[in-house]
Motif scaffolding. Structure first.
Motif, PDB file in Angstrom:
ATOM      1  N   UNK A   1      -2.749  -9.943  -0.947  1.00  0.00           N
ATOM      2  CA  UNK A   1      -2.816 -10.306  -2.357  1.00  0.00           C
ATOM      3  C   UNK A   1      -2.500 -11.793  -2.489  1.00  0.00           C
ATOM      4  N   UNK A   2      -2.746 -12.367  -3.647  1.00  0.00           N
ATOM      5  CA  UNK A   2      -2.388 -13.764  -3.877  1.00  0.00           C
ATOM      6  C   UNK A   2      -2.221 -14.003  -5.364  1.00  0.00           C
ATOM      7  N   UNK A   3      -1.592 -15.119  -5.701  1.00  0.00           N
ATOM      8  CA  UNK A   3      -1.401 -15.479  -7.107  1.00  0.00           C
ATOM      9  C   UNK A   3      -2.740 -15.734  -7.789  1.00  0.00           C
ATOM     10  N   UNK A   4      -3.768 -16.064  -6.993  1.00  0.00           N
ATOM     11  CA  UNK A   4      -5.102 -16.270  -7.561  1.00  0.00           C
ATOM     12  C   UNK A   4      -5.603 -14.983  -8.189  1.00  0.00           C
ATOM     13  N   UNK A   5      -5.514 -13.879  -7.460  1.00  0.00           N
ATOM     14  CA  UNK A   5      -5.971 -12.595  -7.979  1.00  0.00           C
ATOM     15  C   UNK A   5      -5.095 -12.109  -9.130  1.00  0.00           C
ATOM     16  N   UNK A   6      -3.803 -12.394  -9.040  1.00  0.00           N
ATOM     17  CA  UNK A   6      -2.883 -11.963 -10.088  1.00  0.00           C
ATOM     18  C   UNK A   6      -3.150 -12.665 -11.415  1.00  0.00           C
ATOM     19  N   UNK A   7      -3.937 -13.747 -11.386  1.00  0.00           N
ATOM     20  CA  UNK A   7      -4.248 -14.491 -12.604  1.00  0.00           C
ATOM     21  C   UNK A   7      -4.957 -13.635 -13.639  1.00  0.00           C
ATOM     22  N   UNK A   8      -5.682 -12.617 -13.196  1.00  0.00           N
ATOM     23  CA  UNK A   8      -6.464 -11.800 -14.130  1.00  0.00           C
ATOM     24  C   UNK A   8      -5.580 -10.917 -15.007  1.00  0.00           C
ATOM     25  N   UNK A   9      -4.294 -10.805 -14.672  1.00  0.00           N
ATOM     26  CA  UNK A   9      -3.400  -9.997 -15.495  1.00  0.00           C
ATOM     27  C   UNK A   9      -3.267 -10.595 -16.898  1.00  0.00           C
ATOM     28  N   UNK A  10      -3.200  -9.725 -17.887  1.00  0.00           N
ATOM     29  CA  UNK A  10      -2.969 -10.175 -19.257  1.00  0.00           C
ATOM     30  C   UNK A  10      -2.384  -9.007 -20.053  1.00  0.00           C
ATOM     31  N   UNK A  11      -2.251  -9.193 -21.358  1.00  0.00           N
ATOM     32  CA  UNK A  11      -1.722  -8.122 -22.207  1.00  0.00           C
ATOM     33  C   UNK A  11      -2.683  -6.935 -22.250  1.00  0.00           C
ATOM     34  N   UNK A  12      -3.962  -7.212 -22.041  1.00  0.00           N
ATOM     35  CA  UNK A  12      -4.951  -6.139 -22.122  1.00  0.00           C
ATOM     36  C   UNK A  12      -5.480  -5.696 -20.757  1.00  0.00           C
ATOM     37  N   UNK A  13      -5.293  -6.536 -19.728  1.00  0.00           N
ATOM     38  CA  UNK A  13      -5.794  -6.214 -18.401  1.00  0.00           C
ATOM     39  C   UNK A  13      -4.633  -5.865 -17.465  1.00  0.00           C
ATOM     40  N   UNK A  14      -4.607  -4.626 -17.011  1.00  0.00           N
ATOM     41  CA  UNK A  14      -3.563  -4.185 -16.093  1.00  0.00           C
ATOM     42  C   UNK A  14      -4.134  -4.226 -14.675  1.00  0.00           C
ATOM     43  N   UNK A  15      -3.587  -5.113 -13.852  1.00  0.00           N
ATOM     44  CA  UNK A  15      -4.076  -5.339 -12.495  1.00  0.00           C
ATOM     45  C   UNK A  15      -3.044  -4.830 -11.499  1.00  0.00           C
ATOM     46  N   UNK A  16      -3.462  -3.935 -10.599  1.00  0.00           N
ATOM     47  CA  UNK A  16      -2.555  -3.401  -9.584  1.00  0.00           C
ATOM     48  C   UNK A  16      -3.176  -3.610  -8.205  1.00  0.00           C
ATOM     49  N   UNK A  17      -2.402  -4.235  -7.318  1.00  0.00           N
ATOM     50  CA  UNK A  17      -2.841  -4.469  -5.948  1.00  0.00           C
ATOM     51  C   UNK A  17      -2.437  -3.299  -5.059  1.00  0.00           C
ATOM     52  N   UNK A  18      -3.381  -2.812  -4.260  1.00  0.00           N
ATOM     53  CA  UNK A  18      -3.137  -1.736  -3.316  1.00  0.00           C
ATOM     54  C   UNK A  18      -3.296  -2.316  -1.904  1.00  0.00           C
ATOM     55  N   UNK A  19      -2.232  -2.270  -1.135  1.00  0.00           N
ATOM     56  CA  UNK A  19      -2.214  -2.861   0.198  1.00  0.00           C
ATOM     57  C   UNK A  19      -2.903  -1.935   1.203  1.00  0.00           C
ATOM     58  N   UNK A  20      -3.965  -2.410   1.847  1.00  0.00           N
ATOM     59  CA  UNK A  20      -4.712  -1.602   2.797  1.00  0.00           C
ATOM     60  C   UNK A  20      -3.894  -1.219   4.026  1.00  0.00           C
ATOM     61  N   UNK A  21      -2.769  -1.892   4.231  1.00  0.00           N
ATOM     62  CA  UNK A  21      -1.927  -1.566   5.381  1.00  0.00           C
ATOM     63  C   UNK A  21      -1.062  -0.329   5.130  1.00  0.00           C
ATOM     64  N   UNK A  22      -1.010   0.120   3.872  1.00  0.00           N
ATOM     65  CA  UNK A  22      -0.252   1.329   3.559  1.00  0.00           C
ATOM     66  C   UNK A  22      -1.000   2.568   4.032  1.00  0.00           C
ATOM     67  N   UNK A  23      -0.287   3.656   4.178  1.00  0.00           N
ATOM     68  CA  UNK A  23      -0.879   4.922   4.585  1.00  0.00           C
ATOM     69  C   UNK A  23      -1.880   5.396   3.534  1.00  0.00           C
ATOM     70  N   UNK A  24      -3.002   5.951   3.970  1.00  0.00           N
ATOM     71  CA  UNK A  24      -4.071   6.348   3.056  1.00  0.00           C
ATOM     72  C   UNK A  24      -3.605   7.414   2.069  1.00  0.00           C
ATOM     73  N   UNK A  25      -2.721   8.317   2.504  1.00  0.00           N
ATOM     74  CA  UNK A  25      -2.227   9.359   1.597  1.00  0.00           C
ATOM     75  C   UNK A  25      -1.435   8.759   0.439  1.00  0.00           C
ATOM     76  N   UNK A  26      -0.659   7.717   0.749  1.00  0.00           N
ATOM     77  CA  UNK A  26       0.134   7.039  -0.295  1.00  0.00           C
ATOM     78  C   UNK A  26      -0.795   6.310  -1.256  1.00  0.00           C
ATOM     79  N   UNK A  27      -1.816   5.634  -0.704  1.00  0.00           N
ATOM     80  CA  UNK A  27      -2.768   4.908  -1.547  1.00  0.00           C
ATOM     81  C   UNK A  27      -3.517   5.864  -2.479  1.00  0.00           C
ATOM     82  N   UNK A  28      -3.949   6.989  -1.955  1.00  0.00           N
ATOM     83  CA  UNK A  28      -4.678   7.966  -2.779  1.00  0.00           C
ATOM     84  C   UNK A  28      -3.781   8.516  -3.888  1.00  0.00           C
TER      85      UNK A  28
END
Length: 258
Positions: free
Chosen positions: A50-77
Motif C-alpha cells: 500500500x502507499x499514501x498515494x492510494x490512500x489519497x482516494x479516501x474521503x467522507x464518501x469514499x471508503x478505501x480499504x487495503x487488503x494485503x496479499x501476503x495475508x492468508x486467503x481465508x482471512x482476506x475472504x
C-alpha cells in the motif's frame, strides 16, 4: 514516498509531491469510479504494498480499504465478506479466489497480465465486464473505457513505441506533469498490442488490444536463414499448448464455491 509492488520483478521507491498526488487522485476517480465521487462507495484494494498515494482516494464518501496479499486467503475472504465493496480491485489471480465472496458494482484487474481466456472466465463468474487499470511506478498509464477497450492516458503521458512486429510494441513514456521525480523517455519492460481500429467510445487516445506481458516473457527463436524471431507468450499458451491434443490443458483459473 511510495514503494512499488514489484510486479515487474524490480521493487523501487517513487516520489510525488502533494500537488501530483492530488492530480493523480482526481484523474483515477474520474476514470475509474462507477459513480460520481460524491456518492457513497466502498473500494476494496488488493495488492502486495500500500502507499499514501492510494490512500489519497479516501474521503467522507469514499471508503478505501487495503487488503494485503501476503495475508492468508481465508482471512482476506472473511474480511471482504464483511466489507462488501462497491468496487473490487485486485490482480486476476486473486480475483478468481474471491468469486462469490462479494457482489461488486465494478471489478478492476491490476498488477498482473489479464490474459484473454482468464478475462472471459472472470466475466462469466462475476457476470459483468472486467475492467483494467494499467498503473505502475511510472504513473497511471491506461484505463478501460465504457466499451471495454484499454486506452493510454495520452493527456497525462507522451507515448513512443518501440515496435517488435507490425502490432506489438514496447512503450517508452514521458510523464507530462511529474517534476518531483521526472519520468522522461522511460522504456518499460512491457509488451503492448495496439488496436488498429478506432474505439466505438469515441476516445482518441491510443487504444490497446491487450497487454501481452513482459519483455522477459519473450522467446527468441533462431530461424533457418540465421535471423532471430520473437515468439510471444500468447502464441505459446494459446496457439501451441491449447491446440495440441497431447497436452492436457488446465486453466490458469479454477473457480471453487466458497
Amino acid at each position: 514516498v511510495g514503494l512499488s509492488s514489484g510486479t515487474s520483478g524490480n521493487r523501487g521507491l517513487f516520489l510525488v509531491s502533494e500537488k501530483e498526488r492530488l492530480h493523480w487522485c482526481g484523474t483515477v476517480l474520474a476514470r475509474v469510479l462507477p459513480k460520481a465521487p460524491w456518492r457513497r462507495q466502498k473500494i476494496a484494494f488488493f495488492l502486495r504494498a500500500n502507499s499514501s498515494l492510494y490512500e489519497t482516494v479516501k474521503s467522507k464518501t469514499l471508503q478505501f480499504v487495503f487488503f494485503d496479499l501476503l495475508e492468508d486467503i481465508d482471512i482476506l475472504q472473511k474480511k471482504l465478506r464483511a466489507f462488501q465493496p462497491d468496487v473490487l480491485v485486485a490482480p486476476p489471480s486473486m480475483l478468481q479466489m474471491l468469486v462469490g465472496i462479494c457482489n461488486p458494482t465494478k471489478v478492476i484487474s491490476v498488477a498482473e497480465t489479464l490474459h484473454t481466456p482468464d478475462k472471459k472466465r472472470l466475466e462469466e463468474a462475476y457476470k459483468q465486464p472486467i475492467h483494467q487499470v494499467y498503473q505502475c511506478t511510472e504513473g497511471f498509464l491506461a484505463f478501460t473505457c465504457k466499451c471495454g477497450t484499454l486506452h493510454i492516458n495520452e493527456d497525462l503521458i507522451y507515448l513512443e513505441k518501440e515496435y517488435l512486429d507490425s502490432q506489438s510494441f514496447v512503450p517508452i513514456i514521458t510523464d507530462l506533469f511529474r517534476t518531483t521525480q521526472p519520468i522522461i523517455r522511460y522504456r518499460l519492460d512491457d509488451i503492448l498490442v495496439e488496436k488498429k481500429e478506432p474505439c466505438k467510445c469515441g476516445c482518441s487516445f491510443q487504444a490497446i488490444e491487450r497487454i501481452e506481458g513482459r519483455c522477459d516473457d519473450l522467446l527468441y527463436v533462431k530461424m533457418p536463414e540465421g535471423k532471430t524471431k520473437p515468439v510471444f507468450p500468447d502464441f505459446i499458451c494459446r496457439k501451441i499448448i491449447e491446440s495440441s491434443s497431447d497436452i492436457p490443458v488446465f486453466s490458469h483459473i479454477c473457480f471453487t464455491k466458497s
